[in-house]
Structure formats: C-alpha cells, structure tokens
Enzyme design. Structure first.
Site, PDB file in Angstrom:
ATOM      1  N   GLY A   1      -9.206  27.877 -22.315  1.00  0.00           N
ATOM      2  CA  GLY A   1      -9.044  28.837 -21.208  1.00  0.00           C
ATOM      3  C   GLY A   1      -9.238  28.227 -19.833  1.00  0.00           C
ATOM      4  O   GLY A   1      -9.317  28.936 -18.835  1.00  0.00           O
TER       5      GLY A   1
ATOM      6  N   GLU B   1      -3.928  27.580 -17.637  1.00  0.00           N
ATOM      7  CA  GLU B   1      -3.069  28.725 -17.967  1.00  0.00           C
ATOM      8  C   GLU B   1      -2.101  28.343 -19.089  1.00  0.00           C
ATOM      9  O   GLU B   1      -1.772  27.160 -19.262  1.00  0.00           O
ATOM     10  CB  GLU B   1      -2.222  29.104 -16.740  1.00  0.00           C
ATOM     11  CG  GLU B   1      -3.013  29.360 -15.482  1.00  0.00           C
ATOM     12  CD  GLU B   1      -3.454  30.800 -15.373  1.00  0.00           C
ATOM     13  OE1 GLU B   1      -2.965  31.649 -16.142  1.00  0.00           O
ATOM     14  OE2 GLU B   1      -4.313  31.062 -14.511  1.00  0.00           O
TER      15      GLU B   1
ATOM     16  N   ASP C   1      -0.010  24.912  -6.553  1.00  0.00           N
ATOM     17  CA  ASP C   1      -1.160  25.708  -6.105  1.00  0.00           C
ATOM     18  C   ASP C   1      -1.907  24.968  -4.994  1.00  0.00           C
ATOM     19  O   ASP C   1      -2.271  25.552  -3.966  1.00  0.00           O
ATOM     20  CB  ASP C   1      -2.070  25.952  -7.320  1.00  0.00           C
ATOM     21  CG  ASP C   1      -3.376  26.619  -6.967  1.00  0.00           C
ATOM     22  OD1 ASP C   1      -3.375  27.841  -6.776  1.00  0.00           O
ATOM     23  OD2 ASP C   1      -4.401  25.907  -6.880  1.00  0.00           O
TER      24      ASP C   1
ATOM     25  N   VAL D   1     -10.434  39.012 -10.365  1.00  0.00           N
ATOM     26  CA  VAL D   1     -11.030  39.053  -9.019  1.00  0.00           C
ATOM     27  C   VAL D   1     -11.368  40.494  -8.628  1.00  0.00           C
ATOM     28  O   VAL D   1     -12.440  40.769  -8.074  1.00  0.00           O
ATOM     29  CB  VAL D   1     -10.074  38.414  -7.982  1.00  0.00           C
ATOM     30  CG1 VAL D   1     -10.692  38.445  -6.594  1.00  0.00           C
ATOM     31  CG2 VAL D   1      -9.740  36.982  -8.383  1.00  0.00           C
TER      32      VAL D   1
ATOM     33  N   ILE E   1     -16.024  29.138  -2.135  1.00  0.00           N
ATOM     34  CA  ILE E   1     -16.489  28.229  -1.076  1.00  0.00           C
ATOM     35  C   ILE E   1     -16.101  28.790   0.287  1.00  0.00           C
ATOM     36  O   ILE E   1     -14.921  29.059   0.523  1.00  0.00           O
ATOM     37  CB  ILE E   1     -15.839  26.826  -1.223  1.00  0.00           C
ATOM     38  CG1 ILE E   1     -16.082  26.248  -2.610  1.00  0.00           C
ATOM     39  CG2 ILE E   1     -16.327  25.884  -0.131  1.00  0.00           C
ATOM     40  CD1 ILE E   1     -15.298  24.965  -2.888  1.00  0.00           C
TER      41      ILE E   1
ATOM     42  N   LYS F   1      -3.097  33.161  -2.175  1.00  0.00           N
ATOM     43  CA  LYS F   1      -2.644  31.963  -1.441  1.00  0.00           C
ATOM     44  C   LYS F   1      -1.139  31.795  -1.501  1.00  0.00           C
ATOM     45  O   LYS F   1      -0.509  31.325  -0.556  1.00  0.00           O
ATOM     46  CB  LYS F   1      -3.338  30.703  -1.966  1.00  0.00           C
ATOM     47  CG  LYS F   1      -2.951  30.303  -3.391  1.00  0.00           C
ATOM     48  CD  LYS F   1      -4.028  30.578  -4.380  1.00  0.00           C
ATOM     49  CE  LYS F   1      -3.541  30.549  -5.807  1.00  0.00           C
ATOM     50  NZ  LYS F   1      -4.567  30.862  -6.777  1.00  0.00           N
TER      51      LYS F   1
ATOM     52  N   GLU G   1     -10.513  34.568   2.892  1.00  0.00           N
ATOM     53  CA  GLU G   1     -11.496  33.554   2.472  1.00  0.00           C
ATOM     54  C   GLU G   1     -11.311  33.148   1.012  1.00  0.00           C
ATOM     55  O   GLU G   1     -11.518  31.982   0.648  1.00  0.00           O
ATOM     56  CB  GLU G   1     -12.914  34.104   2.687  1.00  0.00           C
ATOM     57  CG  GLU G   1     -14.019  33.096   2.475  1.00  0.00           C
ATOM     58  CD  GLU G   1     -13.917  31.912   3.426  1.00  0.00           C
ATOM     59  OE1 GLU G   1     -14.204  32.078   4.606  1.00  0.00           O
ATOM     60  OE2 GLU G   1     -13.522  30.804   2.968  1.00  0.00           O
TER      61      GLU G   1
ATOM     62  N   LYS H   1      -2.506  25.866  -0.870  1.00  0.00           N
ATOM     63  CA  LYS H   1      -3.837  25.881  -0.260  1.00  0.00           C
ATOM     64  C   LYS H   1      -3.923  24.931   0.939  1.00  0.00           C
ATOM     65  O   LYS H   1      -4.519  25.272   1.965  1.00  0.00           O
ATOM     66  CB  LYS H   1      -4.897  25.541  -1.320  1.00  0.00           C
ATOM     67  CG  LYS H   1      -5.046  26.668  -2.358  1.00  0.00           C
ATOM     68  CD  LYS H   1      -5.861  26.236  -3.560  1.00  0.00           C
ATOM     69  CE  LYS H   1      -6.050  27.382  -4.549  1.00  0.00           C
ATOM     70  NZ  LYS H   1      -6.607  26.953  -5.838  1.00  0.00           N
TER      71      LYS H   1
HETATM   72  N1  HSE Z   1      -5.536  28.029 -10.515  1.00  0.00           N
HETATM   73  C1  HSE Z   1      -6.525  27.691  -9.547  1.00  0.00           C
HETATM   74  C2  HSE Z   1      -7.225  26.412  -9.952  1.00  0.00           C
HETATM   75  C3  HSE Z   1      -7.594  28.727  -9.346  1.00  0.00           C
HETATM   76  O1  HSE Z   1      -7.034  25.898 -11.064  1.00  0.00           O
HETATM   77  O2  HSE Z   1      -7.998  25.930  -9.141  1.00  0.00           O
HETATM   78  C4  HSE Z   1      -7.223  29.814  -8.389  1.00  0.00           C
HETATM   79  O3  HSE Z   1      -6.934  29.338  -7.112  1.00  0.00           O
END
Ligand code: HSE
Length: 457
Positions: free
Chosen positions: A199, A202, A213, A28, A148, A117, A141, A217
C-alpha cells in the site's frame, strides 16, 4: 423599534463562526473531519468552525467518522452554491470536477482550501485570477509536502529573502522505492511490486514514479518562491523507472545516494531577473548533503536564499493525519481572517473585499522565464558498456574534451559479461555540451551502449 435596529446591527457585526463545506470524504477529508471533531488541546479558534456540509459520492458507504445525516450530501454543486457556506475545503482530488467546483466556489465569494496539487499546477492561473477578482483566498498548504509547513513559510516567513534555489524530495512513493533499492540492493520492479502490495505505491503508480506528481509540486513551490506563474510543461520531468541497482551501487562507492529531486533554481543566483531552471529527475546527491539522509516515505524541502542561507523543512509528506494538519491550518488561517474582518466591518462592500492580504493572496500574474535544459550547468554521471580493448578510456576523454567537458572521476571496476563497465562523473558543464560529447561517444566503435545517464547535485 430602535431596540430591534440596534440588535440587528449587533448581529451584523458579531462573528458567528465559520461554516465549512467539505468536498470529499476520502483519506484527507476523513482526517480533516476527525481533527475538527476532536478540538481539545488544539487552537481555541477551532471551536468556532462548523462542519456544515460534506459532499460525498455515496451516502451508503461505511465511514470512519460520524456526521449528522443532514450534513452529508451527494450534491457538491449545492454546497459551493450555498450562501451559508464560508469556506470550501476541496479534498476530492483529480482535475474535474475539482476545477469547476473550486472556480464556482470562488465566483460565489467563498474562500477555498485545497490539497489538490494537480489542479493548482495546471489551472492555477484561472483559479488565482478568479480568487483575486472575487476578493477571496485560495489556501494550499496540503498540496505540497503533506503535513510539512512549506507554503505559508514561502509566502510569509521567507518572503523577504531573495530565494535562489528550492530543492525537494516531494514524492514519498519514489523516495520509499529508492530507499529500499539502496538498503536491500533490490531491483526497481521488485521493490515497486512489493510497495504496491504493502500500500505504499498506488495500483497505477505512473504519477509518482514518472515524476509527474513531483513536477506539479515543484511548479507550485517555484511559483511561490520566485513570484511568477509557471507553465507546467516547462518543468523537465524524468522519473525513476530507469534507475538500476547497479547505478545505486556505483553511486554509493563514489559517495552519493540517488534521490528523485525536484529542483527550481535561478540560473544566475546573484541576478533576480535571470531565468529559472525547473526540473524533476533522479539525482546523485552527495552523502553529506542534508537531503541525502531523507529516507522512506518522508519528504523534505531545502530552500536557499539571501540573506538566510539554507532552511530545510522535513516531515511526513502524506497520510491522513499529516495532511489534515495542513488543511486545517489553512482553515484556521481563514477563520482568523474572517473573524477580524467581521468584527471591524458591518458588511463588506466591493472595495473592502478587494483589498486582500498580500501575505495570503497570490500577488503575481506574470509567467517566469524558464531556461532550456541545454543551458543548465550541472555535473553528470554516466555509465558506459564498452569493448575491453586498449585506448577506450582515452577516446572517451578525448570526446569529452572536444566539448569542454572536464571529468571529475573515471572508473572501470566491473564487467557485464564480456563488456567493460566504465563510470564517469563530470565537473559542472552546460548540459548542451555534455549531450554533444555523448552523441560523438555513441558513435565510437568500442562503445556498446550507455545504460545510464544521471545528473549529480
Ligand atoms: N503520491 C504522493 C507521494 C502523496 O507519493 O508522495 C500525495 O502527494
């Protein structure tokens, strides 16, 4: 002498550009530097933004971007303490030292842009309290949905609506895996291994496939959409490990696709004071639903409110360029704010910096009330393996009926060895009632096992 004084006043009021301290030069950070180094055809205010310092772990690592040697440093503390820096861009990710560096930057009166996040979902309360006390902004953002635009729309364009539901496909890795399982009829573990090789997942995929994750969010989206702080532990979280190709195939026959949804919903949509339901779980989504066609690594967030109805945001949920777009839009927003402050005030005093723009700042400090999962009203899909004997379907129906669970469909189409496979979809029912019925069904002589239990949108 008078001339010198006038010159100083003039310098004091002139906007001399914005200096960035970027923490991290991974995917990023590199994307953001590339965007900022290629300003032609983009917003003209980008010309006034300077990459002043970039903090990295190693100065020797080969980089995809070229930066003057005096810009790169391994001393991240020095960047957040440097009085010349206006905005800290935190793109190192992870919890520490990200949290400490963000807090230090805010205490030093610097605005912060972050894509983190995990840190915002866990430490949002102290981060936003510190920001408000210091009279600065935290912009995020890039933390949800990659490129998005959804954070600013929730904070600004949609904020006059009474939001009652935010439903997202906010994790690209799991959406990629589920899409491939669906199109290829493959197993979860085979697709995961291939996604890691390519890829798309992870090496340690836990945060993605176990729904963590997505939970981070939806906690952030719920906080913005419903105007209250969220305790991350209140987000009910289930990942996709247990989703089988058998369930994907049954779902398809019944007119659904299975998606990992992150959902924040008012239990009683018409009552703005009613508690929220907050959850992440694999969900059967009707094939005609707008989220059903979001495939691969893409993300989408469907916001529903009154009076607007439904609005859906769709796009790339990750990737260097997409995420850099979100990070840089936050930088631009802050640069515009700094520019207008500086041309109207010679020097900001405490009372001036205390009056933050309510459309950019976090204006709530109360926690939202979250309903227990037992109170959730939803449809369920359940798959049973049973002995193939007379009366089993009748007994299942009786147990469900005992707890007020009405069935929308019940099918027996296949066998697993000697065992019959029965699939049930319920009407809307309180989750607590469904679980009680299930506990009774588990004890039935004819029931061998209940391999799957999924919620239906
Ligand atoms: N690891 C997240 C995903 C991407 O697979 O959407 C970064 O937020």
């Amino acid at each position: 002498m008078l001339y010198l004084q006038l010159l100083l006043v003039k310098l004091g009021t002139k906007f001399v550009g914005v200096k960035l301290g970027i923490l991290g030069l991974g995917t990023v950070g590199t994307g953001t530097v590339q965007l900022l180094q290629d300003k032609t055809g983009r917003h003209p205010l980008l010309q006034e933004i300077e990459i002043y310092r970039v903090g990295v772990r190693s100065l020797d690592k080969p980089r995809a971007v070229q930066l003057p040697t005096d810009v790169l440093t391994t001393d991240l503390e020095a960047i957040v303490n440097d009085p010349a820096v206006d905005i800290i861009v935190e793109v190192i990710g992870g919890l520490e030292p990200a949290r400490s560096l963000i807090l230090k930057a805010l205490s030093n009166g610097k605005h912060v842009v972050t894509a983190n996040k995990a840190a915002i979902a866990r430490f949002g309360a102290e981060i936003f309290t510190t920001a408000n006390q210091s009279g600065v902004y935290v912009m995020l953002e890039a933390a949800v949905g990659g490129g998005i635009p959804v954070i600013q729309p929730l904070k600004q364009s949609l904020s006059v609506n009474r939001i009652h539901t935010v439903t997202g496909i906010v994790n690209g890795t799991t959406n990629y895996i589920l899409t491939r399982m669906q199109t290829e009829g493959s197993n979860f573990s085979d697709v995961l291994a291939d996604a890691q090789r390519l890829g798309y997942a992870e090496a340690d995929p836990t945060a993605d496939i176990d729904g963590l994750d997505a939970a981070d969010k939806i906690a952030i989206l719920a906080s913005l959409g419903f105007g209250g702080r969220i305790n991350l532990k209140d987000v009910y979280t289930e990942g996709i490990r247990q989703v089988s190709k058998t369930d994907i195939a049954y779902a398809e026959k019944l007119g659904f696709v299975i998606k990992l949804l992150a959902i924040a919903k008012r239990i009683t949509p018409s009552s703005p004071s009613s508690p929220l339901s907050l959850r992440v779980h694999p969900t059967l989504v009707p094939q005609a639903h707008p989220l059903a066609s979001i495939n691969g690594v893409y993300n989408a967030i469907l916001v529903e409110g009154e009076p607007i109805g439904q609005v859906m945001f769709f796009g790339p949920g990750a990737g260097a360029g997409a995420t850099a777009s979100a990070v840089t839009s936050d930088i631009l927003n802050l640069a515009a704010t700094l520019k207008t402050q500086r041309v109207t005030t010679e020097k900001l005093d405490q009372s001036q910096i205390g009056s933050l723009n309510p459309l950019l700042a976090c204006g709530h400090d109360e926690y939202s009330q979250i309903a227990p999962m037992a109170e959730l009203i939803t449809r369920f899909y359940a798959r049973f393996l049973t002995n193939d004997q007379p009366g089993v379907i009748g007994k299942l129906g009786t147990c469900f009926g005992n707890y007020g669970v009405s069935l929308e469909s019940i099918v027996q189409t296949g066998f697993q060895g000697e065992l019959a496979e029965i699939v049930v979809v319920t009407h809307d029912v309180p989750e607590g009632n469904f679980r009680q019925a299930l506990a009774e069904i588990e004890n039935l002589e004819a029931i061998e096992s209940i391999p799957s239990l999924l919620r239906v949108l």
